[in-house]
Design an enzyme around this catalytic site. Structure first.
Site, PDB file in Angstrom:
ATOM      1  N   PHE A 408      20.830 -21.596  35.961  1.00  0.00           N
ATOM      2  CA  PHE A 408      20.213 -22.745  37.000  1.00  0.00           C
ATOM      3  C   PHE A 408      20.401 -23.697  36.112  1.00  0.00           C
ATOM      4  O   PHE A 408      20.220 -23.925  34.917  1.00  0.00           O
ATOM      5  CB  PHE A 408      18.879 -22.684  37.275  1.00  0.00           C
ATOM      6  N   ASP A 409      21.026 -25.145  36.763  1.00  0.00           N
ATOM      7  CA  ASP A 409      20.938 -26.255  36.015  1.00  0.00           C
ATOM      8  C   ASP A 409      19.390 -26.757  36.455  1.00  0.00           C
ATOM      9  O   ASP A 409      18.559 -26.158  37.185  1.00  0.00           O
ATOM     10  CB  ASP A 409      21.958 -27.413  36.879  1.00  0.00           C
TER      11      ASP A 409
END
Length: 554
Positions: A408-409
């Protein structure tokens, strides 16, 4: 007629004449009793008020100074009439006294002269009292009556003047205090404290629109709100989960173009039309489709389900894969053959025949929607459904088959775009100052926060069985933030949420592609296209989340 009766008649005539004469004398002595004429010491006389057959005064019109028949308010001249009665009884005082209490004329009928003296003697005579001895008591003023509020308010001008002066002094003091507060130096910030866009999932938005009979959420306690939310979710679940599917499943909807490689099929549809496309699918329904960008991700989800079933045979928290596509039903046979060929456990299909699948995503209680159509993904994001557009890697890369790896960013993916908004609009210096100032304030949630929570719940089930090192789920945070200047707020936010991230990589603006090659995630979520393109070049399967301020620049 007999002589006796004639004698009796002559005997009564003087008495009758005496009674009439005495009555006239009483009328002249007491004008208030007779009601014939009101005489005073002066030469002026007042006309007799008109009365009906019962003796009540008949008024043609209600004047401004008379009592209202509804409210019974006293006349304006009452205070003056009370003072004037005790003075010399001149004509003007008598006229004001007679008009001061019209209720006396209304409530008591005027006595009429009767020829029968016996009737007059039986009626009691009421003594006349002065106005000072019986002052009229005004009725209580009505709260909504503008007339009574003016009538019973303070009549002295100095009272109004004193009230105005006190109010004016308070206003001057308040204005002076406001001016003094403005002299205090303030630290004006050019960036907002609240996020420009606040993410709310579909479940949260659905609870905002209750029935007309529902109680306002602001009037409910937190316990009542949680109870209401649980009841509504149970009602939806009972109506929907009539099939033997798990009740608490994590629904992941995948489009046909994201699950399989249908690039050539799409070209036929765009160049030759729908009829040729359907003919092509019918002719090739036994031809197996090749895997698409979401294929390995779906296989990894099924491996997690298998491991959960081994540890918990009655487990209900499983991944439920739904094939959600706007393809026509004629294409369904080829899709079913391809799913069975690869051994994918996808039992539920939804083929909308060109219609938008967003409404069906809500009905399926979708936790995550993956598609190759960016317009459909944007529509789902606006409706509060966590969604992403799938992109395949530019080259093949080996993936782990025994562990689901999700990267995930941070900003605009797990968290809101509050901090990214400041970085884009005001520069990195303001961004670092903002993150340092609000280090202990948790960031607001982003679109993929709910999916990370779902993964964390499943991880804890393996941890409970002492399977932490062999857990088939591993999560990564790959962010362009700097750990020294802005990393603490991210970690504290995850801790406040009660979520654990297995690995956190702060790249301080460096490219993400080379790092993702080492991780080899089954899917990588990011909101900025240049990070997506960088990861694609190295073969990473990416998913673009169209949310936040970065979409203006994409």
């Amino acid at each position: 007629m007999s002589q006796t009766s004639l004698k009796q008649k002559k005997k009564n005539e003087p008495g009758m004449r005496y009674s009439k004469e005495s009555l006239d004398a009483e009328k002249r002595k007491d004008p208030d009793k007779s009601g014939a004429r009101l005489s005073t010491q002066g030469s002026q006389e007042l006309p007799v008020p008109n009365s009906d057959s019962r003796g009540y005064v008949v008024r043609n019109q209600w004047s401004r100074t008379s009592r209202s028949p509804s409210t019974g308010a006293p006349s304006v001249d009452e205070p003056r009439s009370r003072n004037s009665v005790s003075k010399a009884p001149n004509s003007s005082a008598t006229s004001r006294a007679s008009s001061a209490s019209p209720s006396q004329h209304e409530s008591l009928p005027l006595p009429q002269a009767s020829e029968n003296p016996s009737i007059q003697q039986t009626q009691p005579t009421r003594p006349v009292t002065s106005l000072d001895s019986q002052p009229p008591t005004p009725p209580e003023p009505e709260p909504n009556s503008r007339r009574t509020s003016k009538m019973y308010g303070p009549t002295d001008t100095w009272v109004h003047r004193e009230t105005r002066e006190a109010r004016d002094s308070q206003l001057r003091d308040y204005a002076h205090s406001c001016d003094s507060r403005e002299l205090i130096p303030k630290t004006n910030r050019e960036y907002p404290r609240t996020p420009p866009t606040e993410w709310k999932s579909y479940v949260q938005r659905r609870l905002q629109y209750g029935n007309s009979m529902d109680v306002d959420a602001e009037c409910m306690t937190e316990a009542q709100q949680r109870q209401k939310q649980q009841m509504e979710e149970d009602e939806v679940d009972e109506a929907y989960w009539s099939s033997p599917k798990p009740k608490h499943a994590i629904t992941v909807a995948v489009s046909s173009r994201a699950l399989f490689n249908m690039v050539d099929d799409r070209k036929i549809y765009e160049e030759e039309g729908l009829e040729k496309y359907m003919e092509y699918q019918l002719a090739n329904e036994n031809v197996i489709l090749t895997p698409g960008p979401a294929f390995r991700f779906v296989k990894a989800l099924q491996h997690v389900n298998s491991r959960l079933r081994d540890l918990y045979p009655e487990e209900q928290d499983l991944f439920d894969i739904v094939l959600m596509t706007n393809n026509h039903a004629q294409v369904g046979v080829r899709l079913i053959n391809s799913v069975n060929h690869y051994g994918l456990l996808i039992d539920r299909f939804c083929l909308t025949g060109g219609k938008s699948p967003i409404g069906y995503l809500k009905a399926y209680l979708t936790n995550l929607y993956l598609s190759a159509d960016s317009e459909k993904v944007q529509e789902a994001i606006k409706e509060g459904i966590a969604s992403a557009t799938m992109f395949a890697g530019a080259k093949d890369m080996a993936y782990c088959d025994t562990q689901l790896r999700v990267a995930f960013d941070g900003d605009a993916v797990l968290f809101s775009d509050e901090s990214e908004y400041i970085a884009k609009e005001h520069g990195l210096d303001k961004f670092f100052q903002h993150e340092t100032l609000f280090e202990n304030k948790p960031l607001a949630q982003g679109p993929l926060k709910g999916f990370l929570e779902d993964l964390g719940k499943l991880q804890k089930k393996f941890y409970a069985k002492d399977e932490r090192l062999l857990c088939p789920i591993r999560t990564y945070l790959v962010t362009a933030r700097s750990a020294a200047s802005s990393g603490a707020r991210v970690l504290k936010t995850l801790r406040r949420w009660g979520l654990e991230i297995d690995e956190a990589l702060f790249l301080a603006g460096a490219p993400k592609g080379p790092i993702l090659v080492k991780i080899r995630p089954h899917i990588f979520f990011d909101d900025q296209m240049f990070h997506i393109e960088s990861a694609q070049k190295f073969g990473t399967i990416t998913a673009h989340v169209p949310y936040g301020i970065a979409q203006k620049r994409n």
